[in-house]
Design a protein around this motif. Structure first.
Motif, PDB file in Angstrom:
ATOM      1  N   ARG A 329       0.852  -1.326   0.030  1.00  0.00           N
ATOM      2  CA  ARG A 329       0.047  -0.098   0.029  1.00  0.00           C
ATOM      3  C   ARG A 329       0.559   1.084  -0.002  1.00  0.00           C
ATOM      4  N   VAL A 330       0.361   2.301  -0.522  1.00  0.00           N
ATOM      5  CA  VAL A 330       0.900   3.575  -0.528  1.00  0.00           C
ATOM      6  C   VAL A 330       0.064   4.698  -0.043  1.00  0.00           C
ATOM      7  N   LEU A 331       0.220   5.401   0.878  1.00  0.00           N
ATOM      8  CA  LEU A 331      -0.502   6.595   1.388  1.00  0.00           C
ATOM      9  C   LEU A 331      -0.986   7.323   0.283  1.00  0.00           C
ATOM     10  N   GLY A 332      -2.256   7.852  -0.040  1.00  0.00           N
ATOM     11  CA  GLY A 332      -2.715   8.773  -0.552  1.00  0.00           C
ATOM     12  C   GLY A 332      -2.666  10.283  -0.361  1.00  0.00           C
ATOM     13  N   ASP A 333      -3.407  11.027  -0.860  1.00  0.00           N
ATOM     14  CA  ASP A 333      -3.525  12.547  -0.674  1.00  0.00           C
ATOM     15  C   ASP A 333      -3.974  12.733   0.832  1.00  0.00           C
ATOM     16  N   THR A 334      -3.230  13.568   1.622  1.00  0.00           N
ATOM     17  CA  THR A 334      -3.345  13.795   2.999  1.00  0.00           C
ATOM     18  C   THR A 334      -3.887  15.232   3.164  1.00  0.00           C
ATOM     19  N   SER A 335      -3.871  16.062   1.976  1.00  0.00           N
ATOM     20  CA  SER A 335      -4.180  17.378   2.401  1.00  0.00           C
ATOM     21  C   SER A 335      -5.439  17.873   3.219  1.00  0.00           C
ATOM     22  N   ASN A 336      -6.326  16.931   3.254  1.00  0.00           N
ATOM     23  CA  ASN A 336      -7.621  17.382   3.860  1.00  0.00           C
ATOM     24  C   ASN A 336      -7.637  16.473   5.047  1.00  0.00           C
ATOM     25  N   VAL A 337      -6.625  15.324   5.533  1.00  0.00           N
ATOM     26  CA  VAL A 337      -7.008  14.476   6.557  1.00  0.00           C
ATOM     27  C   VAL A 337      -7.202  15.184   7.881  1.00  0.00           C
ATOM     28  N   ALA A 338      -6.565  16.011   8.127  1.00  0.00           N
ATOM     29  CA  ALA A 338      -6.687  16.744   9.686  1.00  0.00           C
ATOM     30  C   ALA A 338      -7.961  17.234   9.731  1.00  0.00           C
ATOM     31  N   LEU A 354      -7.721   5.854   6.407  1.00  0.00           N
ATOM     32  CA  LEU A 354      -6.988   6.574   5.640  1.00  0.00           C
ATOM     33  C   LEU A 354      -7.064   6.378   3.834  1.00  0.00           C
ATOM     34  N   PRO A 355      -6.746   7.088   3.014  1.00  0.00           N
ATOM     35  CA  PRO A 355      -6.709   6.908   1.672  1.00  0.00           C
ATOM     36  C   PRO A 355      -5.323   6.370   1.391  1.00  0.00           C
ATOM     37  N   VAL A 356      -5.579   4.999   0.630  1.00  0.00           N
ATOM     38  CA  VAL A 356      -4.305   4.221   0.068  1.00  0.00           C
ATOM     39  C   VAL A 356      -4.615   3.627  -1.080  1.00  0.00           C
ATOM     40  N   GLU A 357      -3.562   3.462  -1.781  1.00  0.00           N
ATOM     41  CA  GLU A 357      -3.643   2.743  -3.111  1.00  0.00           C
ATOM     42  C   GLU A 357      -2.922   1.457  -2.618  1.00  0.00           C
ATOM     43  N   VAL A 358      -3.617   0.229  -3.118  1.00  0.00           N
ATOM     44  CA  VAL A 358      -3.346  -0.950  -2.920  1.00  0.00           C
ATOM     45  C   VAL A 358      -2.512  -1.577  -3.969  1.00  0.00           C
ATOM     46  N   THR A 359      -1.238  -2.361  -3.579  1.00  0.00           N
ATOM     47  CA  THR A 359      -0.405  -3.142  -4.742  1.00  0.00           C
ATOM     48  C   THR A 359      -0.723  -4.594  -4.432  1.00  0.00           C
ATOM     49  N   PRO A 360      -1.683  -5.379  -5.080  1.00  0.00           N
ATOM     50  CA  PRO A 360      -1.825  -6.743  -4.590  1.00  0.00           C
ATOM     51  C   PRO A 360      -0.894  -7.527  -4.589  1.00  0.00           C
ATOM     52  N   ALA A 361      -0.787  -8.364  -3.607  1.00  0.00           N
ATOM     53  CA  ALA A 361       0.389  -9.459  -3.302  1.00  0.00           C
ATOM     54  C   ALA A 361      -0.003 -10.572  -4.146  1.00  0.00           C
ATOM     55  N   VAL A 362       1.204 -11.374  -4.634  1.00  0.00           N
ATOM     56  CA  VAL A 362       1.173 -12.658  -5.491  1.00  0.00           C
ATOM     57  C   VAL A 362       0.909 -13.952  -4.580  1.00  0.00           C
TER      58      VAL A 362
END
Length: 495
Positions: A329-338, A354-362
């Motif tokens: 996973r990679v954390l997405g845009d956090t500009s409005n999180v707080a 949290l907004p995240v982009e998922v990288t699937p495992a094999v």
């Protein structure tokens, strides 16, 4: 000298007067030769019609009376002590409103005075006046001088309270509102303390009674009462409970995982719990205080995918996970999180997704098979059709008198047992082939009724048929497949 000459009937003693078209001859005696001249007759006097001068005003008065009876309220009618007889509904409305506004309460002997207007008193004067006219019109004499109509009076509680406070300041003690504060572990409540003041409901009733009685001024004895804070202990406790529930699960989540927990003290430092004017406690959160933690989230959330391995059978059933895998996973845009988290905390939810982009495992699947070739007296361990290991075994005997072959076919491992005692069940006197009892047999895996893979410690004649139907092998090898093949792994016995 002038004489009157009449017509031949002039000597008639009748007092009839000439009609309008008659004439009278005037004779001048001094001029006897003068011709006769006729003077116009007096106009006939008009007949007097006195009844017209009397009847017309009477008719007007009668008509006015009829009209008045249709728009005026019956005499003797009173609304809450206000006489409204002989009035229209509109005039009665004004009279009722004015009387209520002027009704005066004297707060104790010689005390300050407050009018209905000071107390924000009101009454539905129009409805009362309309009712009085509807029920007691002037024309309905049976309703004259009826009983007074009651008038429900209401006061403006806030305006009355303010007026009473200004008039009798010493009669009031301010209540202490409940409060909520963090004690280092959780939010706790300081209870509310009641104050004292004047009973507004009692003042309202006494104003009503005076108004209904027609009193324009009355002395009352103000009744003391408890004044509770709108910010009650119960409201404060409810807010504290809600906040404490948030503290228990506060944090930043990825799915169901609380990836970045937030401890109670940190979360509490973001929150303010206070009542509004109505006494309702609200939870607010400061986004500026949340932002520093948001700035540290990236390395705590990002992770590379981990590939996993599972054991399956020919049906694709997952029998065991040998290497757990997980998606990256990679954390997405956090500009409005707080800002968003602050709003979410104010609504009572401490778990922020949290907004995240998922990288699937094999995931690698290993389809495992235990294959026994009876002709070779050999066991093959296969993964995805490939042999990964092999060794000699001892299967069931199939000679005359000692016929207990290992049955061919396709099966699956159905149970594991680390140690057992095996016996034929036909006797233990040693008189025949089926009379046996062997203890401490290890690493047993059944696949077809009583036939199983297991370890053998009483011989080492591998590659020859030695058993009563089981597939035997050294203990070390039996332990190897015991761990390698979970329940559900395919078994193939063939020649």
């Amino acid at each position: 000298m002038t004489d009157l000459a009449t017509t031949p009937k002039a000597d008639d003693s009748s007092d009839e007067r000439p009609t309008d078209d008659s004439t009278t001859a005037v004779i001048d005696a001094s001029a006897s030769d003068a011709p006769l001249q006729w003077a116009p007759a007096e106009p006939a006097r008009k007949k007097k019609r006195l009844w017209l001068w009397i009847a017309a005003p009477v008719a007007v008065i009668a008509a006015g009376a009829v009209v008045a009876s249709l728009v005026l309220i019956a005499p003797g009618t009173a609304v809450a002590g206000v006489p409204v007889g002989w009035q229209t509904a509109g005039a009665a409305t004004d009279a009722i409103d004015q009387r209520l506004a002027e009704t005066t309460l004297i707060l104790g002997d010689g005390g300050p005075e407050l009018t209905g207007a000071d107390l924000g008193a009101s009454v539905d004067a129009k409805a009362l006046a309309d009712t009085a006219f509807a029920e007691r019109p002037l024309w309905n004499v049976t309703q004259w001088n009826g009983e007074a109509i009651d008038a429900p009076v209401t006061i403006d509680t806030q305006k009355t309270t303010e007026a009473l406070r200004a008039a009798l300041p010493d009669a009031w003690t301010e209540p202490t509102p409940a409060s909520v504060a963090f004690d280092g572990a959780s939010f706790v409540v300081t209870p509310a303390v009641d104050g004292s003041g004047i009973d507004v409901a009692s003042v309202e009733k006494q104003l009503h009674d005076a108004f209904v009685a027609g009193e324009t001024s009355v002395t009352i004895d103000p009744t003391a009462t408890v004044v509770a804070s709108p910010a009650t202990t119960e409201n404060a406790q409810a807010a504290a409970d809600q906040a404490n529930a948030m503290l228990g699960n506060a944090g930043f989540y990825v799915g169901d995982e609380r990836t970045v927990p937030v401890d109670a003290a940190t979360a509490a430092s973001w929150l303010t719990i206070a009542p509004d004017d109505s006494g309702t406690f609200a939870v607010t959160a400061d986004a500026a205080k949340i932002q520093p933690l948001v700035d540290t989230l990236q390395p705590l959330v990002d992770q590379a995918p981990a590939n996993g391995t599972v054991i399956t059978n020919s049906s694709g059933d997952v029998l065991r996970t040998t290497i757990p895998g997980h998606d990256g996973r990679v954390l997405g845009d956090t500009s409005n999180v707080a800002q968003d988290y602050a709003a979410q905390l104010a609504s009572g939810n401490g778990a922020y997704a949290l907004p995240v982009e998922v990288t699937p495992a094999v995931t690698t699947k290993l389809e495992r098979l235990l294959e026994v070739n009876l002709s070779e007296q050999r066991l093959y361990l296969k993964e995805n059709g490939n042999v990964v290991d092999s060794w000699l075994i001892s299967s069931g005997k199939d000679s005359p008198g000692q016929y207990s072959p290992t049955i061919t076919g396709r099966y699956r491992i159905n149970s594991h047992h680390d140690v057992q005692t095996m016996s034929s069940g036909a006797g233990e006197d040693g008189s025949g082939y089926w009379d046996y009892r062997v203890e401490n047999i290890q690493w047993i895996m059944y696949f077809n009724g009583n036939q199983a893979f297991h370890g053998v410690y009483w011989h080492n004649k591998w590659g020859t048929k030695q058993s009563h139907g089981c597939v035997g092998m050294p203990n070390s090898r039996a332990k190897q497949i015991y761990d390698w093949a979970p329940n559900g792994v395919d078994v193939w016995i063939h020649t």
